[in-house]
Scaffold this motif. Structure first.
Motif, PDB file in Angstrom:
ATOM      1  N   SER A  28       0.855  -1.182   0.000  1.00 17.19           N
ATOM      2  CA  SER A  28       0.000   0.000   0.000  1.00 17.19           C
ATOM      3  C   SER A  28       0.891   1.231   0.000  1.00 17.19           C
ATOM      4  O   SER A  28       2.043   1.186   0.436  1.00 17.19           O
ATOM      5  N   ARG A  29       0.350   2.306  -0.524  1.00 19.82           N
ATOM      6  CA  ARG A  29       1.073   3.577  -0.569  1.00 19.82           C
ATOM      7  C   ARG A  29       0.057   4.624  -0.144  1.00 19.82           C
ATOM      8  O   ARG A  29      -0.878   4.932  -0.883  1.00 19.82           O
ATOM      9  N   THR A  30       0.196   5.107   1.073  1.00 17.76           N
ATOM     10  CA  THR A  30      -0.825   5.987   1.633  1.00 17.76           C
ATOM     11  C   THR A  30      -0.290   7.406   1.722  1.00 17.76           C
ATOM     12  O   THR A  30       0.784   7.646   2.281  1.00 17.76           O
ATOM     13  N   ASN A  31      -1.061   8.314   1.187  1.00 19.80           N
ATOM     14  CA  ASN A  31      -0.659   9.716   1.286  1.00 19.80           C
ATOM     15  C   ASN A  31      -0.843  10.197   2.726  1.00 19.80           C
ATOM     16  O   ASN A  31      -1.883   9.959   3.333  1.00 19.80           O
ATOM     17  N   ILE A  32       0.186  10.826   3.289  1.00 20.88           N
ATOM     18  CA  ILE A  32       0.040  11.341   4.657  1.00 20.88           C
ATOM     19  C   ILE A  32       0.306  12.856   4.688  1.00 20.88           C
ATOM     20  O   ILE A  32       1.103  13.354   5.467  1.00 20.88           O
ATOM     21  N   ASP A  33      -0.400  13.571   3.809  1.00 22.77           N
ATOM     22  CA  ASP A  33      -0.229  15.029   3.729  1.00 22.77           C
ATOM     23  C   ASP A  33      -1.022  15.781   4.796  1.00 22.77           C
ATOM     24  O   ASP A  33      -0.734  16.945   5.057  1.00 22.77           O
ATOM     25  N   ASP A  34      -2.032  15.139   5.374  1.00 27.35           N
ATOM     26  CA  ASP A  34      -2.938  15.882   6.260  1.00 27.35           C
ATOM     27  C   ASP A  34      -2.429  15.946   7.695  1.00 27.35           C
ATOM     28  O   ASP A  34      -1.701  15.065   8.141  1.00 27.35           O
ATOM     29  N   TRP A  78       1.209  24.110  18.162  1.00 26.28           N
ATOM     30  CA  TRP A  78       1.776  24.350  16.841  1.00 26.28           C
ATOM     31  C   TRP A  78       0.645  24.519  15.817  1.00 26.28           C
ATOM     32  O   TRP A  78      -0.480  24.056  16.035  1.00 26.28           O
ATOM     33  N   THR A  79       0.982  25.120  14.686  1.00 23.63           N
ATOM     34  CA  THR A  79      -0.018  25.312  13.635  1.00 23.63           C
ATOM     35  C   THR A  79      -0.263  23.995  12.907  1.00 23.63           C
ATOM     36  O   THR A  79       0.682  23.259  12.632  1.00 23.63           O
ATOM     37  N   THR A  80      -1.521  23.730  12.583  1.00 22.67           N
ATOM     38  CA  THR A  80      -1.830  22.545  11.776  1.00 22.67           C
ATOM     39  C   THR A  80      -1.739  22.920  10.302  1.00 22.67           C
ATOM     40  O   THR A  80      -2.326  23.921   9.877  1.00 22.67           O
ATOM     41  N   VAL A  81      -0.998  22.147   9.553  1.00 18.01           N
ATOM     42  CA  VAL A  81      -0.869  22.443   8.118  1.00 18.01           C
ATOM     43  C   VAL A  81      -1.140  21.187   7.302  1.00 18.01           C
ATOM     44  O   VAL A  81      -0.971  20.076   7.768  1.00 18.01           O
ATOM     45  N   GLN A  82      -1.552  21.446   6.063  1.00 14.20           N
ATOM     46  CA  GLN A  82      -1.722  20.355   5.103  1.00 14.20           C
ATOM     47  C   GLN A  82      -0.607  20.471   4.075  1.00 14.20           C
ATOM     48  O   GLN A  82      -0.326  21.573   3.585  1.00 14.20           O
ATOM     49  N   LEU A  83       0.028  19.384   3.749  1.00 14.56           N
ATOM     50  CA  LEU A  83       1.058  19.407   2.711  1.00 14.56           C
ATOM     51  C   LEU A  83       0.360  19.342   1.355  1.00 14.56           C
ATOM     52  O   LEU A  83      -0.746  18.851   1.285  1.00 14.56           O
ATOM     53  N   ARG A 122       5.853  17.953  12.606  1.00 15.04           N
ATOM     54  CA  ARG A 122       5.552  16.701  13.325  1.00 15.04           C
ATOM     55  C   ARG A 122       4.258  16.112  12.773  1.00 15.04           C
ATOM     56  O   ARG A 122       3.301  16.834  12.495  1.00 15.04           O
ATOM     57  N   LYS A 123       4.281  14.799  12.639  1.00 13.42           N
ATOM     58  CA  LYS A 123       3.084  14.117  12.113  1.00 13.42           C
ATOM     59  C   LYS A 123       2.905  12.788  12.850  1.00 13.42           C
ATOM     60  O   LYS A 123       3.854  12.012  12.985  1.00 13.42           O
ATOM     61  N   LYS A 124       1.705  12.561  13.325  1.00  8.93           N
ATOM     62  CA  LYS A 124       1.417  11.290  14.004  1.00  8.93           C
ATOM     63  C   LYS A 124       0.592  10.401  13.075  1.00  8.93           C
ATOM     64  O   LYS A 124      -0.319  10.889  12.398  1.00  8.93           O
ATOM     65  N   PHE A 125       0.929   9.122  13.064  1.00 11.03           N
ATOM     66  CA  PHE A 125       0.108   8.193  12.290  1.00 11.03           C
ATOM     67  C   PHE A 125       0.111   6.827  12.965  1.00 11.03           C
ATOM     68  O   PHE A 125       1.018   6.498  13.732  1.00 11.03           O
ATOM     69  N   MET A 126      -0.930   6.048  12.685  1.00 11.76           N
ATOM     70  CA  MET A 126      -1.079   4.729  13.301  1.00 11.76           C
ATOM     71  C   MET A 126      -0.791   3.642  12.264  1.00 11.76           C
ATOM     72  O   MET A 126      -1.007   3.837  11.069  1.00 11.76           O
ATOM     73  N   ILE A 127      -0.335   2.525  12.746  1.00 10.70           N
ATOM     74  CA  ILE A 127      -0.176   1.347  11.886  1.00 10.70           C
ATOM     75  C   ILE A 127      -0.901   0.182  12.562  1.00 10.70           C
ATOM     76  O   ILE A 127      -0.746  -0.036  13.770  1.00 10.70           O
TER      77      ILE A 127
END
Ligand code: GAL
Length: 807
Positions: A28-34, A78-83, A122-127
């Motif tokens: 899988s290839r998941t976009n993590i821009d958010d 911190w500010t939340t940004v979208q890539l 900084r970006k948090k993600f779950m697996i």
């Protein structure tokens, strides 16, 4: 016979891992821009840089000390940004005598601005725990620049390049039952170029998951040979076994056409791999009666390589490719599928109005479409690797690409960047040639320059024997150095040197890597040294450059000249030639920062496209100039043109090929009309004196937005008078508001001296019209209810625009 216990162990291990395949998911290839968090650090004060450089975080694996690298650091403020995200574009303009600050568009980024040149993300993600046992990596498509990356407090690596991306393996350190915390420190202190480069994670980021027995990154290379009635498609697939044991399996390749129908497939080639072994498996397949990729019909196929073990698919990767030939020779220039194609090209940097260098994918295609409509056939990615999405747009719309690496340098860092560029981009049918560098004045005429070029060319041939390279040289009839060994001689300007050089080196193909470069300001008709504007006509150019009408006839009339790339397709931030502050962006563009055509657009369109073109300039709103002389220009590919003012003929003129027509007209308000005849066909253009602005007009680039949270729409804004005519000299301030799941991401108006914010983060989104036009870019969210955009201005009737949402 006795079996060695080691062999037995290996067989058992093989069985254990093989059993796992039964349940393995495919990659899988998941976009993590958010949902990234962003905060400025500081390049000179570690205490304002979250203790980076004073906390000794390198002494133990996983030790993040008291820094924001620590997974439990609290980033809620911190500010939340979208890539994609470019922090530079939102900074104010600062006047500085420093030449690099000027060249970068007067933004406070670089060594003089330690407080706004470091960005922390900084970006948090779950697996999912069910994914355990697979391999994981993160891919950054591009970060400007010098990005250091950590996951869960572990150092992953560093990519100094601001342009070519990098992938980090994170398999051993991911969490399955707790959030994963990805931290990136971006250091834009050191520039890489002399133009606006942006700052931050300005391209996509991906989380990849795949099996340990898998196809490697950029591991497929598709090459084609066209025969009579069919094409041999060779697909080389690099497969790697990262299991701690040998493995056996098969690799198969399947080719599908544009509709997804399988047109060729190989058998499942059995192969076994030792531990950590990486090998190439090659299949050559036949595609009967192939549809060729060309600029008019950019037909692409898809090759998919499939890895199986125990009869189960455990990995598959697909790449789009085109079947086409490109030949380049000193007699005929470029041929695509055996037919000559003139390089009617443009150079472009990567920024656009409002958004800086962080372009939504849609905008990449939008810009390529504008260029294509003008008749452009080629795009040079000056002076750096482009985004993958730009190449996708060129592949699918039919635009050749000269793909350029950042530096002419064969040291390990830069040869690696060049290699990564080639490996990433070599399946794109649009890429017709590589560029190994641009204007390297310190070395390009020296023995060192020649040796560097030889090393880079060897690397290029090793990784991509199907293409060749050029180098953009700002020297006239000079052969010594890089030009001795470069297969295609590139000329930046120095147009008078081209014919003599060809006479001396007739067997070396020639391309104009930077041509023309008239400086113009859209909608301006006199030089204004206070506001820093130049007339919107093909008359002003820097000493090293030329007018469009000086270089294009040379390229058009000599088949041996491949054509050339105008400097530039669009205005870009920085390099505010021929002025400086308050000018903050360049004037070189055929179109302005928003992609609004300047008058020179119609020169190129006349001689580059097959369309009937007739264009009149200037506009006809010259209140107070009654009785004064006005130069009226007609850009057209008509054979002859007659001009009328208020229905009275001002005479007919014959068009000289590759030029324009001009009349000296005494101004009287009313209607000016040009009537041309092109092979007997009547074509007309008309400008009229308009009334005052009455109502706002919004012209969207499309009427619906996908609800994927990434799609965008470009809305062009003008005002019209009571009779519905665009008012070309209107300067109203337009205020935008929006309802629905979407947001504004940038505004612009093409004024090269405007210091208005491109991103109105803290207040109302607004922009003044510049000579009748401005632009707002909207990015969609996740709603299904549609989006309503309103535009208002003092004293004018507002406009409302509804955009539908779709999946
Ligand atoms: C060239 C250079 C370009 C740009 C241009 C401006 O010499 O390669 O990047 O700077 O000049 O005219």
């Amino acid at each position: 016979m006795k079996r060695s216990p080691f062999i037995l162990l290996a067989l058992v291990a093989l069985c254990v891992f093989s059993a796992e395949y039964l349940f393995a998911q495919e990659r899988s290839r998941t976009n993590i821009d958010d949902d990234w968090k962003f905060h400025f650090g500081n390049a000179s004060d570690p205490s304002k840089d979250f203790n980076y450089r004073i906390a000794n975080i390198m002494k133990k694996t996983g030790n993040a000390g008291r820094t924001c690298i620590a997974p439990d650091f609290v980033d809620s403020l911190w500010t939340t940004v979208q890539l994609p995200h470019d922090w530079a574009v939102a900074l104010p303009f600062v006047q500085s005598p420093n030449e690099d600050v000027m060249a970068h568009g007067y933004k406070p980024v670089g060594g003089l601005f330690p407080e706004s040149s470091i960005g922390w993300y900084r970006k948090k993600f779950m697996i999912q725990p069910s994914d355990s046992g697979q391999r994981f990596s993160v891919t950054f498509d591009g970060v400007y620049r010098d990005a250091v990356v950590w996951l869960n407090g572990h150092y992953l690596g560093n990519n100094t390049s601001g342009y070519i991306g990098k992938t980090y393996d994170i398999t051993d350190i991911v969490n399955f039952n707790a959030p994963n915390v990805l931290v990136v420190r971006v250091d834009a202190t050191q520039y890489e170029g002399w133009f606006y480069e942006g700052a931050g994670i300005y391209r996509h980021v991906w989380l990849n998951r795949h099996h340990s027995f898998h196809i490697v990154e950029n591991g497929m290379f598709v090459t084609t040979v066209i025969g009579s009635g069919d094409a041999a498609v060779k697909v080389a697939t690099v497969v790697e076994n990262q299991l701690p044991t040998p493995v056996a399996g098969t690799v198969q390749t399947v080719i599908a056409d544009r509709e997804g129908r399988v047109v060729a497939q190989s058998s499942e080639a059995p192969c076994s791999f030792g531990m950590n072994e990486r090998r190439t498996v090659t299949h050559t397949l036949t595609v009967l009666r192939p549809s060729l990729w060309s600029l008019d019909d950019p037909y692409r196929y898809r090759a998919e390589s499939i890895v199986r073990a125990n009869g189960k698919i455990i990995d598959r990767v697909g790449v789009r490719f085109g079947i086409r030939t490109i030949t380049i020779d000193a007699l005929n220039g470029v041929m695509v599928n055996g037919r000559p194609v003139k390089i009617q090209g443009v150079n472009c940097h990567q920024d656009h109005a409002g958004v800086g260098s962080a372009l939504p994918d849609y905008l990449q295609g939008y810009r390529i479409r504008l260029l294509k409509d003008m008749g452009a056939t080629a795009y040079r990615t000056s002076h750096n690797p482009p985004t993958p999405e730009l190449l996708d747009a060129c592949d699918s719309l039919g635009m050749l690409v000269l793909d350029e690496t950042r530096l002419l340098n064969s040291g390990s860092e830069y040869i690696d960047q060049f290699a990564r560029l080639i490996m990433r981009d070599r399946n794109h049918p649009s890429v017709f040639m590589w560029s190994i560098g641009n204007e390297e004045g310190y070395v390009h005429t020296t023995s060192a320059g020649k040796r560097i070029a030889i090393t880079m060319l060897a690397k290029q041939r090793e990784l991509d024997p199907t293409r060749t390279s050029t180098y953009a040289a700002d020297v006239a009839n000079v052969f010594q150095g890089v030009n001795e060994v470069i297969p295609v001689r590139g000329f930046n300007y120095r147009v008078n040197g081209i014919v003599p050089y060809h006479a001396d080196h007739g067997d070396q193909p020639i391309i104009g890597t930077e041509m023309g470069s008239t400086v113009t300001t859209r909608g301006i008709y006199e030089t204004d040294t206070i506001r820093c504007y130049v007339p919107d006509q093909d008359i002003t150019f820097p000493w090293w450059a030329n007018r469009a009408e000086d270089w294009w006839p040379l390229a058009a009339e000599h088949p041996w000249m491949m054509g050339g790339f105008v400097w530039t397709g669009f205005d870009y931030r920085g390099e505010p030639t021929p002025y400086q502050w308050p000018n903050i962006n360049s004037h070189f563009g055929i179109m302005d920062m928003c992609g609004f055509p300047k008058n020179i657009y119609y020169y190129y369109q006349s001689w580059w496209s097959q369309d009937d073109v007739i264009h009149l300039s200037p506009h006809w709103n010259w209140k107070g100039a009654e009785g004064k002389h006005i130069d009226v220009w007609v850009n057209s590919n008509a054979d002859s043109v007659e001009l009328f003012l208020n229905a009275k003929s001002l005479g007919m003129k014959r068009m000289v090929r590759y030029s324009h027509l001009k009349w000296d007209v005494l101004y009287t308000p009313g209607a000016l009309e040009a009537v041309g005849y092109r092979s007997g066909k009547r074509i007309t253009a008309r400008v009229e004196t308009t009334g005052d602005p009455f109502v706002i007009r919004l012209t969207p680039s499309k009427v619906s937005l996908s609800n994927d949270g990434r799609d965008a729409v470009v809305i062009n804004v003008s005002v019209i008078d009571r009779e519905g005519r665009d008012v070309p000299d209107a300067q109203n301030e337009i205020v935008f508001s929006l309802r629905g799941a979407a947001k504004f991401i940038g505004v612009g108006n093409g004024d090269p001296s405007s210091h208005e914010p491109d991103q109105c983060v803290d207040g109302a989104w607004q922009r003044k019209l510049f000579n009748g036009r401005c632009q707002v870019i909207v990015q969609g969210g996740h709603g299904n209810e549609g989006v309503t955009i309103e535009a208002a201005a003092k004293g004018l009737n507002p406009a409302t625009l509804m955009l539908r949402s779709h999946n």
